[in-house]
Enzyme design. Structure first.
Site, PDB file in Angstrom:
ATOM      1  N   TYR A  76     -26.461  31.807  16.595  1.00 17.47           N
ATOM      2  CA  TYR A  76     -27.940  31.455  17.090  1.00 17.47           C
ATOM      3  C   TYR A  76     -28.242  30.233  16.364  1.00 17.47           C
ATOM      4  O   TYR A  76     -28.543  29.237  17.177  1.00 17.47           O
ATOM      5  CB  TYR A  76     -28.895  32.416  16.896  1.00 17.47           C
ATOM      6  CG  TYR A  76     -30.379  32.021  17.633  1.00 17.47           C
ATOM      7  CD1 TYR A  76     -30.465  32.569  18.873  1.00 17.47           C
ATOM      8  CD2 TYR A  76     -31.134  31.259  16.974  1.00 17.47           C
ATOM      9  CE1 TYR A  76     -31.662  32.325  19.341  1.00 17.47           C
ATOM     10  CE2 TYR A  76     -32.399  31.045  17.326  1.00 17.47           C
ATOM     11  CZ  TYR A  76     -32.741  31.337  18.599  1.00 17.47           C
ATOM     12  OH  TYR A  76     -33.829  30.995  19.420  1.00 17.47           O
ATOM     13  N   PHE A 128     -35.704   7.234  38.668  1.00 21.14           N
ATOM     14  CA  PHE A 128     -34.958   8.247  39.275  1.00 21.14           C
ATOM     15  C   PHE A 128     -35.996   9.353  39.496  1.00 21.14           C
ATOM     16  O   PHE A 128     -36.816   9.718  38.717  1.00 21.14           O
ATOM     17  CB  PHE A 128     -33.834   8.695  38.244  1.00 21.14           C
ATOM     18  CG  PHE A 128     -33.133   9.646  38.756  1.00 21.14           C
ATOM     19  CD1 PHE A 128     -32.091   9.664  39.716  1.00 21.14           C
ATOM     20  CD2 PHE A 128     -33.093  11.017  38.087  1.00 21.14           C
ATOM     21  CE1 PHE A 128     -31.219  10.627  40.346  1.00 21.14           C
ATOM     22  CE2 PHE A 128     -32.378  12.282  38.566  1.00 21.14           C
ATOM     23  CZ  PHE A 128     -31.509  11.660  39.625  1.00 21.14           C
ATOM     24  N   THR A 129     -35.428  10.297  40.436  1.00 26.17           N
ATOM     25  CA  THR A 129     -36.430  11.413  40.868  1.00 26.17           C
ATOM     26  C   THR A 129     -37.166  12.172  39.595  1.00 26.17           C
ATOM     27  O   THR A 129     -38.442  12.238  39.429  1.00 26.17           O
ATOM     28  CB  THR A 129     -35.705  12.438  41.590  1.00 26.17           C
ATOM     29  OG1 THR A 129     -34.633  12.850  41.173  1.00 26.17           O
ATOM     30  CG2 THR A 129     -35.435  11.681  43.141  1.00 26.17           C
ATOM     31  N   ASP A 219     -31.443   5.537  29.680  1.00 28.25           N
ATOM     32  CA  ASP A 219     -30.757   6.966  30.417  1.00 28.25           C
ATOM     33  C   ASP A 219     -29.341   6.912  30.569  1.00 28.25           C
ATOM     34  O   ASP A 219     -28.624   6.136  31.293  1.00 28.25           O
ATOM     35  CB  ASP A 219     -31.693   6.810  31.944  1.00 28.25           C
ATOM     36  CG  ASP A 219     -31.002   8.192  32.628  1.00 28.25           C
ATOM     37  OD1 ASP A 219     -29.886   8.695  32.519  1.00 28.25           O
ATOM     38  OD2 ASP A 219     -31.843   8.517  33.697  1.00 28.25           O
ATOM     39  N   LYS A 262     -22.831  14.462  34.174  1.00 27.34           N
ATOM     40  CA  LYS A 262     -22.239  13.246  34.931  1.00 27.34           C
ATOM     41  C   LYS A 262     -20.974  12.507  34.227  1.00 27.34           C
ATOM     42  O   LYS A 262     -19.960  12.951  34.012  1.00 27.34           O
ATOM     43  CB  LYS A 262     -23.171  12.127  35.208  1.00 27.34           C
ATOM     44  CG  LYS A 262     -24.685  12.504  35.491  1.00 27.34           C
ATOM     45  CD  LYS A 262     -24.815  13.347  36.826  1.00 27.34           C
ATOM     46  CE  LYS A 262     -26.170  13.941  37.442  1.00 27.34           C
ATOM     47  NZ  LYS A 262     -27.105  13.225  37.100  1.00 27.34           N
ATOM     48  N   ARG A 386     -30.949   9.929  50.475  1.00 29.23           N
ATOM     49  CA  ARG A 386     -31.657   9.113  49.223  1.00 29.23           C
ATOM     50  C   ARG A 386     -32.491   8.089  50.167  1.00 29.23           C
ATOM     51  O   ARG A 386     -32.084   6.924  50.082  1.00 29.23           O
ATOM     52  CB  ARG A 386     -30.580   8.484  48.385  1.00 29.23           C
ATOM     53  CG  ARG A 386     -29.989   9.216  47.313  1.00 29.23           C
ATOM     54  CD  ARG A 386     -31.260   9.913  46.322  1.00 29.23           C
ATOM     55  NE  ARG A 386     -30.856  10.699  45.168  1.00 29.23           N
ATOM     56  CZ  ARG A 386     -31.484  11.932  45.126  1.00 29.23           C
ATOM     57  NH1 ARG A 386     -32.678  12.182  45.658  1.00 29.23           N
ATOM     58  NH2 ARG A 386     -31.137  12.583  43.793  1.00 29.23           N
ATOM     59  N   PHE A 453     -37.269  16.660  48.336  1.00 26.38           N
ATOM     60  CA  PHE A 453     -35.854  16.837  48.888  1.00 26.38           C
ATOM     61  C   PHE A 453     -35.095  17.900  48.708  1.00 26.38           C
ATOM     62  O   PHE A 453     -34.298  18.228  49.528  1.00 26.38           O
ATOM     63  CB  PHE A 453     -35.329  15.159  48.348  1.00 26.38           C
ATOM     64  CG  PHE A 453     -35.152  15.340  47.165  1.00 26.38           C
ATOM     65  CD1 PHE A 453     -35.946  14.502  46.060  1.00 26.38           C
ATOM     66  CD2 PHE A 453     -33.874  15.679  46.340  1.00 26.38           C
ATOM     67  CE1 PHE A 453     -35.794  14.684  44.696  1.00 26.38           C
ATOM     68  CE2 PHE A 453     -33.703  15.660  45.013  1.00 26.38           C
ATOM     69  CZ  PHE A 453     -34.696  15.154  44.338  1.00 26.38           C
TER      70      PHE A 453
HETATM   71  C1  LIG Z   1     -28.819  13.509  36.988  1.00 24.20           C
HETATM   72  C2  LIG Z   1     -29.617  12.554  36.639  1.00 24.20           C
HETATM   73  C3  LIG Z   1     -30.831  12.741  35.592  1.00 24.20           C
HETATM   74  C4  LIG Z   1     -31.295  14.212  35.382  1.00 24.20           C
HETATM   75  O1  LIG Z   1     -30.323  14.954  34.907  1.00 24.20           O
HETATM   76  P1  LIG Z   1     -30.166  16.336  35.229  1.00 24.20           P
HETATM   77  O2  LIG Z   1     -28.934  17.001  34.443  1.00 24.20           O
HETATM   78  O3  LIG Z   1     -29.840  16.727  36.809  1.00 24.20           O
HETATM   79  O4  LIG Z   1     -31.198  17.479  34.760  1.00 24.20           O
HETATM   80  C5  LIG Z   1     -31.594  11.765  35.091  1.00 24.20           C
HETATM   81  N1  LIG Z   1     -31.206  10.444  35.328  1.00 24.20           N
HETATM   82  C6  LIG Z   1     -30.228  10.122  36.082  1.00 24.20           C
HETATM   83  C7  LIG Z   1     -29.768   8.744  36.603  1.00 24.20           C
HETATM   84  C8  LIG Z   1     -29.257  10.971  36.552  1.00 24.20           C
HETATM   85  O5  LIG Z   1     -28.395  10.575  37.626  1.00 24.20           O
END
Ligand SMILES: *Cc1c(COP(=O)(O)O)cnc(C)c1O
Length: 462
Positions: A76, A128-129, A219, A262, A386, A453
């Protein structure tokens, strides 16, 4: 595409295990897309043949990453895997402090709540969303300061992810630097088509932000891919390793949120990292409330081990040559068929220009959403909208935002599909392009309040 020695790229791995795919008939797909409300997010994966919905969490892990799972220390508190990840993040990104989170938006939530006050403005190189939503939920207003070229799908600018310093300066002079807690800087800007920023641009941005006491928060989701483009395109970097370029980028920033799903080749994971002890202590405290103890942040020990190993693999030149090489292979094929795509070809996806693809559809008929559904119907290939649906509504006016870019994203998971799969994808897109005149739009029949979306439902217009 050739690598920098002039050789063809090839996958720097061989295949040890395969996952069987299911092919469907046109009737099955007709049924499936109707059931899914013409939203590819609502399709069942078993009904998809080639899944290009996203590169998020869909990568294939290596034998070493799988071996890392067996090394999971599921304590933990104080898991050994946390310290391995911390060491890797310090080595490759160079930040002092690390708070793991379950994925990128978990880190965005912590950072937004800690750094943003009600009435603040957060400039960024395109939205970004999830990033923008967390900024808004913390009381901030996002302001787009990316260069104009990024909004033009036809522009061939090599660094469309660059920040427009004049736009930034205009904002700072208008609202005052104390209302701008940080600039949000994204590498290989997702919503612009996976477009990188240049080191020269970051250097200028860094000087400007130092002068005005504004933080740069990265980011870091696709920053390693961004480093590949700097090495390839920017003068003076042809002989610098991706690893060194990555460090140079991070050294000019104050911290980062990361979606490890990613660049880092894992199926789940993320983190917040920074150099400021004060900010770190707040994040470390807050993560306990929302994610889990600060040495696991919602992840299993094994997930952190796979992430640390993924980071070591992600900075390898041959990995990125193959990764980005495959994206370029698909893009080049589509161009040969005359299909309108966003230029230049970016890092992680090919973006079809739905406005040019379906010029007879008004944006209120959701051309990109329509095109994604048509692609699925043709050969079972799953893409993502998109455009007008993703952009959502303006929180003040309640109107659809009608963004300049109306795109369909064909996103390539890392190390998953072969070149032959790319041929099938290109042929299917070309086939839909040929009968584009017969395609009618969609109307939205269900609209959720947040990030619509993901769950919105549609019906074909009569
Ligand atoms: C995917 C993504 C996020 C959010 O990350 P999650 O792991 O999906 O929560 C933030 N910024 C960018 C540029 C992304 O591609």
């Amino acid at each position: 595409m050739k690598d920098q020695r002039g050789h063809s790229w090839a996958e720097p791995y061989k295949i040890k295990m395969v996952e069987l795919l299911r092919m469907t008939t046109r009737e099955e797909r007709d049924h499936a897309i109707r059931e899914a409300g013409y939203n590819t997010f609502l399709l069942r994966s078993r009904d998809v043949y080639i899944d290009l919905l996203t590169d998020s969490g869909t990568s294939a892990m290596s034998d070493r990453q799988w071996a890392g799972l067996m090394m999971g220390d599921e304590a933990y508190a104080g898991s050994e895997n946390f310290y391995n990840l911390l060491g890797a993040v310090q080595e490759y990104y160079g930040y002092k402090y690390l708070v793991p989170t379950h994925q990128g938006r978990g880190a965005e939530h912590l950072m937004s709540q800690i750094l943003i006050k009600e009435g603040d403005y957060i400039p960024g190189n395109m939205y970004f969303t999830t990033t923008r939503l967390h900024q808004e939920m913390a009381g901030g207003t996002f302001v787009d300061v990316i260069i104009d070229e990024a909004h033009d799908p036809a522009s061939d600018h090599p660094f469309k992810g660059n920040v427009d310093l004049e736009k930034l300066d205009r904002l700072v002079r208008e609202v005052g630097a104390d209302k701008v807690p940080y600039i949000s800087l994204e590498g290989c800007v997702n919503m612009a088509g996976g477009q990188p920023f240049s080191m020269a641009n970051l250097r200028e941005l860094h000087a400007y932000c130092r002068k005005h006491g504004i933080r740069i928060m990265l980011d870091a989701t696709r920053t390693i891919e961004n480093a590949w483009f700097i090495r390839r395109r920017e003068e003076g970097y042809a002989d610098t390793s991706i690893k060194d370029i990555l460090r140079e980028i991070c050294d000019m920033t104050d911290g980062a949120t990361m979606s490890a799903k990613k660049d880092l080749l894992v199926n789940i994971g993320g983190f917040f990292a920074c150099n400021d002890e004060d900010v770190f202590l707040k994040a470390q405290n807050m993560v306990v409330v929302y994610e889990g103890l600060h040495t696991y942040g919602g992840l299993a020990g094994r997930d952190m081990e796979a992430m640390a190993q993924g980071l070591r693999e992600a900075v390898l030149q041959e990995h990125q040559d193959a990764r980005i090489g495959q994206v370029r292979y698909l893009g080049t094929k589509l161009r040969q068929y005359g299909v309108p795509i966003v230029c230049p070809i970016g890092s992680h996806a090919i973006f079809l220009d739905a406005k040019k693809f379906l010029p007879h559809l008004d944006q209120n008929l959701f051309p990109a959403q329509t095109l994604a559904a048509e692609l699925y119907l043709d050969a079972g290939i799953r893409a993502m909208e998109r455009g007008n649906v993703s952009a959502g509504r303006d929180p003040l006016t309640g109107e659809n935002r009608r963004p300049p870019l109306e795109l369909v994203r064909l996103t390539l998971p890392r190390r998953v599909y072969t070149q032959a799969h790319m041929d099938v994808v290109a042929e299917s897109v070309a086939n839909v392009y040929e009968h584009r005149d017969t395609i009618r739009g969609l109307k939205m029949v269900y609209e959720p309040d947040y990030l619509r979306f993901f769950q919105a439902r549609f019906e074909p217009v009569k």
